[in-house]
Design an enzyme around this catalytic site. Structure first.
Site, PDB file in Angstrom:
ATOM      1  N   ARG A 192      -3.910 -11.190 -37.307  1.00  0.00           N
ATOM      2  CA  ARG A 192      -3.553 -10.471 -38.522  1.00  0.00           C
ATOM      3  C   ARG A 192      -3.029  -9.063 -38.273  1.00  0.00           C
ATOM      4  O   ARG A 192      -2.093  -8.619 -38.914  1.00  0.00           O
ATOM      5  CB  ARG A 192      -4.790 -10.337 -39.409  1.00  0.00           C
ATOM      6  CG  ARG A 192      -4.763 -11.281 -40.526  1.00  0.00           C
ATOM      7  CD  ARG A 192      -5.911 -11.094 -41.434  1.00  0.00           C
ATOM      8  NE  ARG A 192      -6.047 -12.388 -42.080  1.00  0.00           N
ATOM      9  CZ  ARG A 192      -6.980 -12.689 -42.949  1.00  0.00           C
ATOM     10  NH1 ARG A 192      -7.892 -11.808 -43.264  1.00  0.00           N
ATOM     11  NH2 ARG A 192      -7.007 -13.865 -43.491  1.00  0.00           N
ATOM     12  N   HIS A 205      -4.422  -7.089 -44.602  1.00  0.00           N
ATOM     13  CA  HIS A 205      -3.857  -8.437 -44.721  1.00  0.00           C
ATOM     14  C   HIS A 205      -2.347  -8.282 -44.699  1.00  0.00           C
ATOM     15  O   HIS A 205      -1.794  -7.432 -45.401  1.00  0.00           O
ATOM     16  CB  HIS A 205      -4.314  -9.094 -46.026  1.00  0.00           C
ATOM     17  CG  HIS A 205      -4.106 -10.571 -46.021  1.00  0.00           C
ATOM     18  ND1 HIS A 205      -2.863 -11.150 -46.079  1.00  0.00           N
ATOM     19  CD2 HIS A 205      -4.985 -11.593 -45.944  1.00  0.00           C
ATOM     20  CE1 HIS A 205      -2.981 -12.466 -46.044  1.00  0.00           C
ATOM     21  NE2 HIS A 205      -4.264 -12.771 -45.959  1.00  0.00           N
ATOM     22  N   GLU A 253     -19.878  -8.032 -46.532  1.00  0.00           N
ATOM     23  CA  GLU A 253     -18.909  -7.067 -46.001  1.00  0.00           C
ATOM     24  C   GLU A 253     -19.495  -5.674 -45.824  1.00  0.00           C
ATOM     25  O   GLU A 253     -19.045  -4.902 -44.977  1.00  0.00           O
ATOM     26  CB  GLU A 253     -17.683  -7.016 -46.932  1.00  0.00           C
ATOM     27  CG  GLU A 253     -16.544  -6.212 -46.337  1.00  0.00           C
ATOM     28  CD  GLU A 253     -15.261  -6.287 -47.158  1.00  0.00           C
ATOM     29  OE1 GLU A 253     -15.184  -7.123 -48.082  1.00  0.00           O
ATOM     30  OE2 GLU A 253     -14.346  -5.501 -46.861  1.00  0.00           O
ATOM     31  N   HIS A 307      -7.746  -5.015 -46.690  1.00  0.00           N
ATOM     32  CA  HIS A 307      -8.287  -6.301 -47.143  1.00  0.00           C
ATOM     33  C   HIS A 307      -9.765  -6.454 -46.833  1.00  0.00           C
ATOM     34  O   HIS A 307     -10.513  -7.007 -47.628  1.00  0.00           O
ATOM     35  CB  HIS A 307      -7.482  -7.394 -46.447  1.00  0.00           C
ATOM     36  CG  HIS A 307      -7.839  -8.793 -46.841  1.00  0.00           C
ATOM     37  ND1 HIS A 307      -7.749  -9.233 -48.143  1.00  0.00           N
ATOM     38  CD2 HIS A 307      -8.285  -9.851 -46.110  1.00  0.00           C
ATOM     39  CE1 HIS A 307      -8.116 -10.512 -48.201  1.00  0.00           C
ATOM     40  NE2 HIS A 307      -8.464 -10.894 -46.986  1.00  0.00           N
ATOM     41  N   SER A 333     -15.225 -14.446 -43.433  1.00  0.00           N
ATOM     42  CA  SER A 333     -15.987 -13.469 -44.232  1.00  0.00           C
ATOM     43  C   SER A 333     -16.909 -14.151 -45.235  1.00  0.00           C
ATOM     44  O   SER A 333     -18.091 -13.789 -45.341  1.00  0.00           O
ATOM     45  CB  SER A 333     -15.053 -12.490 -44.938  1.00  0.00           C
ATOM     46  OG  SER A 333     -14.128 -13.182 -45.726  1.00  0.00           O
ATOM     47  N   LEU A 334     -16.403 -15.137 -45.959  1.00  0.00           N
ATOM     48  CA  LEU A 334     -17.298 -15.874 -46.866  1.00  0.00           C
ATOM     49  C   LEU A 334     -18.409 -16.506 -46.036  1.00  0.00           C
ATOM     50  O   LEU A 334     -19.579 -16.540 -46.433  1.00  0.00           O
ATOM     51  CB  LEU A 334     -16.522 -16.959 -47.626  1.00  0.00           C
ATOM     52  CG  LEU A 334     -15.446 -16.476 -48.612  1.00  0.00           C
ATOM     53  CD1 LEU A 334     -14.695 -17.661 -49.213  1.00  0.00           C
ATOM     54  CD2 LEU A 334     -16.038 -15.620 -49.721  1.00  0.00           C
ATOM     55  N   GLY A 356     -21.919 -10.480 -55.298  1.00  0.00           N
ATOM     56  CA  GLY A 356     -20.891 -11.368 -54.750  1.00  0.00           C
ATOM     57  C   GLY A 356     -21.595 -12.475 -53.970  1.00  0.00           C
ATOM     58  O   GLY A 356     -22.816 -12.682 -54.103  1.00  0.00           O
ATOM     59  N   GLU A 387      -5.440 -21.892 -40.531  1.00  0.00           N
ATOM     60  CA  GLU A 387      -5.040 -20.495 -40.714  1.00  0.00           C
ATOM     61  C   GLU A 387      -4.771 -19.868 -39.363  1.00  0.00           C
ATOM     62  O   GLU A 387      -5.166 -20.408 -38.326  1.00  0.00           O
ATOM     63  CB  GLU A 387      -6.131 -19.715 -41.482  1.00  0.00           C
ATOM     64  CG  GLU A 387      -6.144 -20.070 -42.956  1.00  0.00           C
ATOM     65  CD  GLU A 387      -7.214 -19.343 -43.767  1.00  0.00           C
ATOM     66  OE1 GLU A 387      -8.075 -18.686 -43.165  1.00  0.00           O
ATOM     67  OE2 GLU A 387      -7.172 -19.453 -45.004  1.00  0.00           O
ATOM     68  N   TRP A 414     -11.900 -13.567 -55.711  1.00  0.00           N
ATOM     69  CA  TRP A 414     -10.470 -13.567 -55.404  1.00  0.00           C
ATOM     70  C   TRP A 414     -10.165 -14.220 -54.054  1.00  0.00           C
ATOM     71  O   TRP A 414      -8.997 -14.312 -53.677  1.00  0.00           O
ATOM     72  CB  TRP A 414      -9.940 -12.135 -55.368  1.00  0.00           C
ATOM     73  CG  TRP A 414      -9.972 -11.438 -56.699  1.00  0.00           C
ATOM     74  CD1 TRP A 414     -10.472 -11.932 -57.880  1.00  0.00           C
ATOM     75  CD2 TRP A 414      -9.482 -10.133 -56.991  1.00  0.00           C
ATOM     76  NE1 TRP A 414     -10.327 -11.004 -58.872  1.00  0.00           N
ATOM     77  CE2 TRP A 414      -9.717  -9.880 -58.368  1.00  0.00           C
ATOM     78  CE3 TRP A 414      -8.868  -9.138 -56.232  1.00  0.00           C
ATOM     79  CZ2 TRP A 414      -9.362  -8.687 -58.988  1.00  0.00           C
ATOM     80  CZ3 TRP A 414      -8.519  -7.943 -56.852  1.00  0.00           C
ATOM     81  CH2 TRP A 414      -8.753  -7.730 -58.214  1.00  0.00           C
ATOM     82  N   ALA A 415     -11.200 -14.595 -53.319  1.00  0.00           N
ATOM     83  CA  ALA A 415     -10.960 -15.130 -51.972  1.00  0.00           C
ATOM     84  C   ALA A 415     -10.192 -16.434 -52.068  1.00  0.00           C
ATOM     85  O   ALA A 415     -10.626 -17.368 -52.733  1.00  0.00           O
ATOM     86  CB  ALA A 415     -12.280 -15.324 -51.247  1.00  0.00           C
ATOM     87  N   GLY A 423      -8.419 -18.055 -49.134  1.00  0.00           N
ATOM     88  CA  GLY A 423      -8.357 -18.894 -47.935  1.00  0.00           C
ATOM     89  C   GLY A 423      -9.437 -19.933 -47.856  1.00  0.00           C
ATOM     90  O   GLY A 423      -9.198 -21.145 -47.934  1.00  0.00           O
ATOM     91  N   GLY A 424     -10.684 -19.513 -47.697  1.00  0.00           N
ATOM     92  CA  GLY A 424     -11.754 -20.495 -47.624  1.00  0.00           C
ATOM     93  C   GLY A 424     -12.876 -20.075 -46.709  1.00  0.00           C
ATOM     94  O   GLY A 424     -13.064 -18.888 -46.446  1.00  0.00           O
ATOM     95  N   ARG A 436     -11.438  -9.335 -37.848  1.00  0.00           N
ATOM     96  CA  ARG A 436     -12.080 -10.563 -38.337  1.00  0.00           C
ATOM     97  C   ARG A 436     -11.096 -11.731 -38.332  1.00  0.00           C
ATOM     98  O   ARG A 436      -9.957 -11.609 -38.762  1.00  0.00           O
ATOM     99  CB  ARG A 436     -12.590 -10.345 -39.765  1.00  0.00           C
ATOM    100  CG  ARG A 436     -13.194 -11.561 -40.405  1.00  0.00           C
ATOM    101  CD  ARG A 436     -13.690 -11.250 -41.792  1.00  0.00           C
ATOM    102  NE  ARG A 436     -12.624 -10.852 -42.681  1.00  0.00           N
ATOM    103  CZ  ARG A 436     -11.847 -11.687 -43.361  1.00  0.00           C
ATOM    104  NH1 ARG A 436     -11.998 -12.995 -43.234  1.00  0.00           N
ATOM    105  NH2 ARG A 436     -10.915 -11.231 -44.157  1.00  0.00           N
TER     106      ARG A 436
HETATM  107  C1  SIN Z   1      -6.435 -15.486 -46.921  1.00  0.00           C
HETATM  108  O1  SIN Z   1      -6.519 -16.403 -47.698  1.00  0.00           O
HETATM  109  O2  SIN Z   1      -5.437 -15.236 -46.261  1.00  0.00           O
HETATM  110  C2  SIN Z   1      -7.590 -14.594 -46.762  1.00  0.00           C
HETATM  111  C3  SIN Z   1      -8.645 -15.260 -46.020  1.00  0.00           C
HETATM  112  C4  SIN Z   1      -9.506 -14.238 -45.394  1.00  0.00           C
HETATM  113  O3  SIN Z   1      -9.318 -13.054 -45.595  1.00  0.00           O
HETATM  114  O4  SIN Z   1     -10.361 -14.639 -44.619  1.00  0.00           O
END
Ligand code: SIN
Length: 514
Positions: free
Chosen positions: A279, A233, A362, A338, A378-379, A16, A116, A47-48, A50-51, A373
């Site tokens: 979250r 999540h 991770e 998540h 995470s990315l 990954g 976010e 699959w991520a 958000g960013g 988190r």
């Molecule tokens: C999301 O797009 O809600 C997930 C982003 C994340 O888990 O950091």
């Protein structure tokens, strides 16, 4: 069962974002990357949605990003690690741009920054609206594929570390197609196998997220940290799919609201930030609604409406395939496992407690996330610590002076009937979600440990992924039992308060190394 050998300078287990970033930065060292599937499949990175969080806006700074990270982490983040993460973020984004990642831009040609939950600034770098992970993975795969010193070994499953004394010398792995055992020997081993979501009945993670790296490190005697902290999540798409497709937090970031089937916007009564609360708060509130027999929908009609397909094409596709049009209908959602904040305990260079063993992404526990988190960290963590692991290895690793004798005992061909394996996995996932999930109690945790013990004693436990999941499930439940308070993602209804006496990270080892 045939046995063969393979030798590289560095072995990276996992393909990954973390593993590929580490591999790229390690080159020109001779690197082998083990991938459990075909390259590009099975990585949560893909699959991520958000960013990547990075303080690159004019009104932003690494300090503000660090504050948000620590607030989300509920007081137990490692400050030094947070500083490194937030300081290095802009440079890692720059590198991805240089590699060709096509991040979204605004009308002025600047990176378009999303918002976010729990971020006080717009700082989410994204691609294709909600396809950020896919773009990053594609970019890294292209770079890795074209690098002559990186060999990607596909469809091979890592089983256990080759350990002698206090050092790692590689891993034993199995060729998925032939069942052959291969000893991958190396001077340095990097575990980057991703998450543990498969442990839970409801998850947003790919089926490959079976905690392999944590289990391998645990059996090798390595120190683990923060195992009790599992992030759910709040808004996975509740349409009966397993794994559950994600409805990115960015939809709420744009103003979508949560309503129950009575039409109540229940988050208003739960937290001052309502849908943009941390979250764990949002996830628990939805869980409680569901537990009370309500259904929960995400209403994006006013906030996003007709712009949905263009802003969130991935989520839109999932919804339409399920017969839901988010432009005009509420989207059914439920919380799902998540992300795991815990994992292999590592220092600021990603070094594990065992010699010649590193971990990133991770599967590691750097301490950066604390008890919860922050979205889109995470990315970022995978990029920053994948890079640091590589820098450390490149600057320190010399060839092993001598090699240990290999021993393939205990790696019998898996002969577990698939029906038994499926039943045991299903039992494990149910008990984890019910008892070791969003709301925990001493009684529930003890029950879960009992059930895990029974499953461990059964024949199905010989199957590799189940064996790993049982190890990780046990470690999570034990750590949750050992924290009689509530903090971040770890909520004990029998100890609902956050206690100063427990304001510290947790560390553990597998009690009976198998
Ligand atoms: C999301 O797009 O809600 C997930 C982003 C994340 O888990 O950091």
């Amino acid at each position: 069962m045939t046995e063969s050998q393979h030798k590289s300078e560095v072995l990276v287990v996992g393909a990954g974002i973390a593993g590929l970033m580490a591999a790229l930065k390690l080159a020109p060292m001779r690197v082998a990357v083990l991938c459990k599937t075909s390259l590009g499949q099975g990585a949560a990175t893909d699959w991520a949605q958000g960013g990547i969080a990075a303080a690159i806006g004019k009104d932003d700074s690494p300090r503000l990003h660090a504050i948000d990270t620590q607030v989300a982490g509920a007081g137990i983040n490692d400050r030094q690690i947070v500083e490194i993460l937030t300081r290095d973020a802009p440079a890692r984004i720059e590198e991805l741009l240089e590699l060709g990642a096509a991040f979204d831009r605004d009308d002025a040609g600047e990176l378009a920054l999303g918002r976010e939950a729990a971020h006080q600034r717009r700082r989410i770098v994204k691609a294709g609206g909600d396809a950020t992970g896919h773009e990053i993975l594609k970019t890294l795969i292209e770079a890795v594929r074209s690098h002559p010193s990186i060999e990607v070994v596909e469809n091979v499953t890592a089983l256990d570390a080759i350990v002698d004394g206090d050092r790692a010398y590689g891993v034993y792995a199995r060729d998925n197609a032939s069942g052959d055992l291969i000893a991958f020997r190396s001077d340095a081993v990097v575990l980057a196998t991703g998450g543990i979501g498969r442990l839970y009945r409801y998850t947003t993670n790919p089926v490959q997220a079976t905690g392999d790296g944590i289990a391998i490190a645990a059996r090798a005697g390595a120190l683990l940290a923060d195992m009790e902290f599992v992030q759910f999540h709040p808004t996975a798409l509740a349409i009966g799919r397993d794994p559950m497709p994600l409805v990115t937090e960015a939809v709420r970031g744009e103003g979508a609201v949560l309503v129950n089937d009575l039409g109540e916007r229940f988050m208003l009564g739960v937290h001052p930030d309502a849908e943009l609360a941390p979250r764990d708060v949002v996830a628990r509130a939805i869980f409680e609604q569901l537990g009370a027999g309500r259904t929960v929908g995400l209403d994006a009609r006013a906030a996003v409406g007709a712009r949905f397909p263009e802003m969130f094409p991935t989520v839109f596709g999932f919804c339409i395939a399920a017969g839901i049009d988010p432009r005009v209908q509420n989207v059914p959602v439920a919380p799902a496992a998540h992300y795991h904040m815990g994992g292999i305990a590592v220092d600021e260079w990603g070094r594990a407690s065992l010699g010649r063993l590193w971990a990133c992404g991770e599967t590691s526990a750097t301490g950066v996330h604390g008890a919860n988190r922050l979205a889109s960290n995470s990315l970022l963590e995978a990029l920053v610590y994948g890079s640091r692991v590589a820098a450390d290895i490149a600057g320190s690793v010399t060839p092993h002076g001598r090699e240990p004798r290999l021993s393939v005992e205990g790696f019998a061909t898996e002969s577990v009937r698939s029906v038994d394996r499926a039943q045991a996995l299903s039992d494990l996932r149910n008990v984890m979600y019910a008892n070791v999930g969003l709301i925990r109690t001493e009684r529930g945790l003890r029950e879960a440990l009992l059930r895990i013990g029974e499953l461990d004693a059964g024949d199905a436990a010989a199957a590799n992924e189940l064996r790993n999941l049982l190890v990780v499930g046990r470690l999570i439940a034990e750590a949750a039992l050992a924290r009689p308070e509530s903090r971040g993602s770890h909520y004990r209804s029998d100890y609902p308060r956050t206690e100063e006496a427990f304001a510290k990270r947790s560390f553990t080892r597998l009690r009976t190394p198998a």
